[in-house]
Design a protein around this motif. Sequence first.
Motif, PDB file in Angstrom:
ATOM      1  N   ASP A 162      24.859  21.244  93.632  1.00  0.00           N
ATOM      2  CA  ASP A 162      24.316  22.566  93.917  1.00  0.00           C
ATOM      3  C   ASP A 162      23.011  22.798  93.161  1.00  0.00           C
ATOM      4  N   ALA A 163      22.979  22.358  91.910  1.00  0.00           N
ATOM      5  CA  ALA A 163      21.774  22.534  91.100  1.00  0.00           C
ATOM      6  C   ALA A 163      20.612  21.723  91.667  1.00  0.00           C
TER       7      ALA A 163
ATOM      8  N   TYR B 137      22.093  23.511  81.800  1.00  0.00           N
ATOM      9  CA  TYR B 137      23.546  23.485  81.920  1.00  0.00           C
ATOM     10  C   TYR B 137      24.120  22.837  80.662  1.00  0.00           C
TER      11      TYR B 137
ATOM     12  N   ASP C  12      30.069  18.793  91.866  1.00  0.00           N
ATOM     13  CA  ASP C  12      29.651  19.875  92.766  1.00  0.00           C
ATOM     14  C   ASP C  12      28.602  20.771  92.124  1.00  0.00           C
ATOM     15  N   THR C  13      28.756  21.037  90.834  1.00  0.00           N
ATOM     16  CA  THR C  13      27.765  21.841  90.126  1.00  0.00           C
ATOM     17  C   THR C  13      26.422  21.134  90.113  1.00  0.00           C
TER      18      THR C  13
ATOM     19  N   MET D 112      24.978  28.535  81.562  1.00  0.00           N
ATOM     20  CA  MET D 112      23.734  28.117  82.194  1.00  0.00           C
ATOM     21  C   MET D 112      22.618  29.064  81.793  1.00  0.00           C
TER      22      MET D 112
ATOM     23  N   VAL E  73      29.432  18.843  83.154  1.00  0.00           N
ATOM     24  CA  VAL E  73      29.374  19.529  84.445  1.00  0.00           C
ATOM     25  C   VAL E  73      30.020  18.642  85.509  1.00  0.00           C
ATOM     26  N   ASP E  74      30.612  19.284  86.520  1.00  0.00           N
ATOM     27  CA  ASP E  74      31.233  18.495  87.580  1.00  0.00           C
ATOM     28  C   ASP E  74      30.213  18.148  88.655  1.00  0.00           C
TER      29      ASP E  74
END
Length: 199
Positions: free
Chosen positions: A191-192, A180, A187-188, A1, A184-185
């Motif tokens: 959160d972002a 990123y 949850d990531t 990131m 990416v999953d």
Amino acid sequence: MIDRRTFLALTGTALILPRASLAADITPKAVFHDPDAPAIGNPKGDVTLVEFFDYQCPYCKSNHPVIEQVMKEDGNLRVVMKDWPIFGAPSVYASQLVLGAQSMGKYDTALEALMATKGKLSNAQIDSVLSAAGVDPKQAMAGYKANRKQIDALLIRNDGQAVAIGLQGTPAYIIGRDVYPGAVDADTLRDAIKKARAS
């Protein structure tokens, strides 16, 4: 990131490089709000996710359902799709047809159809997949040709931005001021988006 400071530093650096070698505007406005770049999700969303992708990129395609899931969960997410056809001539052809399908009102249909494919593509496969989805490849190509100057300029801008930001491949996502790289999953992403919304 890549964090906010690095992204903004790259933005500043871009302004002093020779325009001949870097014909790219990577200000937040240019990256997040290019009027010619297709956007899905909520067009008036309070957070924008930018995705640089290629229709032949296996990680772009396998991660697309994750993007869709998060987009559906979050009614205020705007997703800007930045075609970056780096996997060869079929990738360029796919981008031309899907962007050309906008003139038919079938951008989303064409995008989803090609993102659901597996592996490398040929022009014939692209035509077949789009036809099966109800998008006439000839009409889509006519749409591209009618708007060729605008679409080609968009693809050049996307490439210039990707290179200037320092992206190494697809997919790559920008949320807020963070980059990123790679898949990416969910949850990531959540959160972002939360971080971007809070800022």
